[in-house]
Design a protein around this motif. Structure first.
Motif, mmCIF file in Angstrom:
data_model
loop_
_atom_site.group_PDB
_atom_site.id
_atom_site.type_symbol
_atom_site.label_atom_id
_atom_site.label_comp_id
_atom_site.label_asym_id
_atom_site.label_seq_id
_atom_site.Cartn_x
_atom_site.Cartn_y
_atom_site.Cartn_z
ATOM 1 N N PHE A 157 0.805 -1.212 0.000
ATOM 2 C CA PHE A 157 0.000 0.000 0.000
ATOM 3 C C PHE A 157 0.849 1.278 0.000
ATOM 4 N N ASN A 158 1.870 1.251 -0.875
ATOM 5 C CA ASN A 158 2.659 2.452 -1.107
ATOM 6 C C ASN A 158 2.363 2.953 -2.520
ATOM 7 N N ASP A 159 2.878 4.120 -2.856
ATOM 8 C CA ASP A 159 2.528 4.764 -4.121
ATOM 9 C C ASP A 159 2.859 3.907 -5.344
ATOM 10 N N GLU A 160 3.976 3.181 -5.304
ATOM 11 C CA GLU A 160 4.378 2.408 -6.474
ATOM 12 C C GLU A 160 3.449 1.220 -6.732
ATOM 13 N N SER A 161 2.604 0.903 -5.745
ATOM 14 C CA SER A 161 1.681 -0.223 -5.904
ATOM 15 C C SER A 161 0.326 0.197 -6.482
ATOM 16 N N LEU A 162 0.136 1.493 -6.717
ATOM 17 C CA LEU A 162 -1.162 1.982 -7.189
ATOM 18 C C LEU A 162 -1.571 1.350 -8.518
ATOM 19 N N GLU A 163 -0.648 1.319 -9.468
ATOM 20 C CA GLU A 163 -0.976 0.775 -10.788
ATOM 21 C C GLU A 163 -1.305 -0.713 -10.700
ATOM 22 N N ALA A 164 -0.517 -1.452 -9.926
ATOM 23 C CA ALA A 164 -0.769 -2.885 -9.759
ATOM 24 C C ALA A 164 -2.122 -3.117 -9.103
ATOM 25 N N PHE A 165 -2.464 -2.260 -8.145
ATOM 26 C CA PHE A 165 -3.768 -2.369 -7.472
ATOM 27 C C PHE A 165 -4.917 -2.167 -8.459
ATOM 28 N N GLN A 166 -4.781 -1.173 -9.329
ATOM 29 C CA GLN A 166 -5.834 -0.915 -10.326
ATOM 30 C C GLN A 166 -5.966 -2.109 -11.280
ATOM 31 N N LYS A 167 -4.842 -2.699 -11.666
ATOM 32 C CA LYS A 167 -4.869 -3.871 -12.542
ATOM 33 C C LYS A 167 -5.529 -5.053 -11.836
ATOM 34 N N ALA A 168 -5.238 -5.199 -10.544
ATOM 35 C CA ALA A 168 -5.838 -6.287 -9.769
ATOM 36 C C ALA A 168 -7.350 -6.104 -9.686
ATOM 37 N N LYS A 169 -7.788 -4.866 -9.508
ATOM 38 C CA LYS A 169 -9.227 -4.585 -9.469
ATOM 39 C C LYS A 169 -9.895 -4.989 -10.775
ATOM 40 N N GLN A 170 -9.272 -4.615 -11.882
ATOM 41 C CA GLN A 170 -9.823 -4.945 -13.196
ATOM 42 C C GLN A 170 -9.854 -6.456 -13.407
#
Length: 273
Positions: A157-170
């Motif tokens: 849950f740091n800034d660099e994980s934002l994109e991976a989180f969005q991909k995981a949601k999708q």
């Protein structure tokens, strides 16, 4: 999920991956690009000394015949299949094929006995994952009809994980799976108090623009925490993030990503940061 790349070596594990890809393809009307990379080296293919060109042609034809027979499976009926044969084994070629064909995901089999090592003969799955610019779904066991009700995504849950989180949601949405989020709190320098962890998670979710529940799970290591929490909630699939060519993310230091896929009883999907 319109195009799926599946590397195969005719092994049982690669067929497990192909079966999962077929399940996904039928649900999403996807095309499967089945990739096989031959064991030919440059000298074999070009040298006229000690190796006859006819032998090279024979090996290629033999592989093509075996490839064709491998794809004649009932579970592939009704699925659009595009066979792709590469004459050399280069890890980046999996990503090159995916990129050229604008694929959405790579589904690959793993023996799982020695970490993510053998994926197709002579190659290393971790290196394939590090080269991949799209999600990679690692399969170790047979799934006759692949479904996922609970998708666990663990993050720092740091800034660099934002994109991976969005991909995981999708990805969770594509699978029609419930997305379960967890932060693994471990003893040592990375330990956070409950309030500090909650504050980090709150800031992260604010930047991501979502409101959702994140569990904080304490364990002796990140790997054990993810696997134990996954077992606790009955996760059907586990998601992790990687830095690709730069190695595993700071949250998944060293071989943790490999160990999770190696010891997990459920499929693991990686998302490039």
């Amino acid at each position: 999920m319109k195009k799926i790349v599946v590397p195969v070596d005719f092994s049982e594990q690669s067929e497990f991956a192909l079966k999962v890809a077929a399940s996904l393809a039928k649900k999403h009307k996807s095309e499967i690009l089945v990739l096989h990379m031959l064991e030919l080296n440059q000298a074999m293919a070009t040298s006229s000394e000690g190796f006859h060109p006819e032998q090279t042609v024979f090996l290629i034809k033999l592989a093509e015949k075996r490839f064709k027979e491998f794809l004649e499976k009932p579970y592939l009926n009704g699925v659009e299949i595009t066979p792709v044969i590469k004459h050399f084994k280069v890890f980046s070629e999996v990503n090159d094929v995916a990129k050229k064909n604008k694929a959405d995901i790579i589904v690959m089999g793993s023996h799982g006995t020695d970490g993510l090592k053998e994926i197709f003969v002579g190659s290393n799955a971790e290196r394939v994952v590090r080269n991949a610019e799209i999600p990679v779904l690692v399969i170790k066991k047979e799934h006759l009809n692949f479904t996922a009700d609970k998708f666990l995504f663990a993050s720092g849950f740091n800034d660099e994980s934002l994109e991976a989180f969005q991909k995981a949601k999708q990805f969770a949405a594509l699978l029609s799976a419930e997305l379960k989020l967890v932060y693994i709190n471990t003893p040592g320098d990375d330990f956070l108090s409950t309030s500090d962890a909650q504050e980090r998670i709150s800031q992260f979710l604010g930047k991501a623009g979502v409101e959702t529940k994140v569990d904080i799970y304490n364990d002796y290591s990140v790997e054990k925490g993810i696997l134990n929490y996954g077992d606790k909630i009955g996760a059907d699939i586990i998601g992790i993030s990687t830095h690709g060519r730069k190695g595993l993310s700071h949250f998944f230091m060293g071989s943790i990503g490999e160990d999770i896929a190696n010891h997990s009883n459920v499929p693991v999907v990686t998302f490039r940061i």
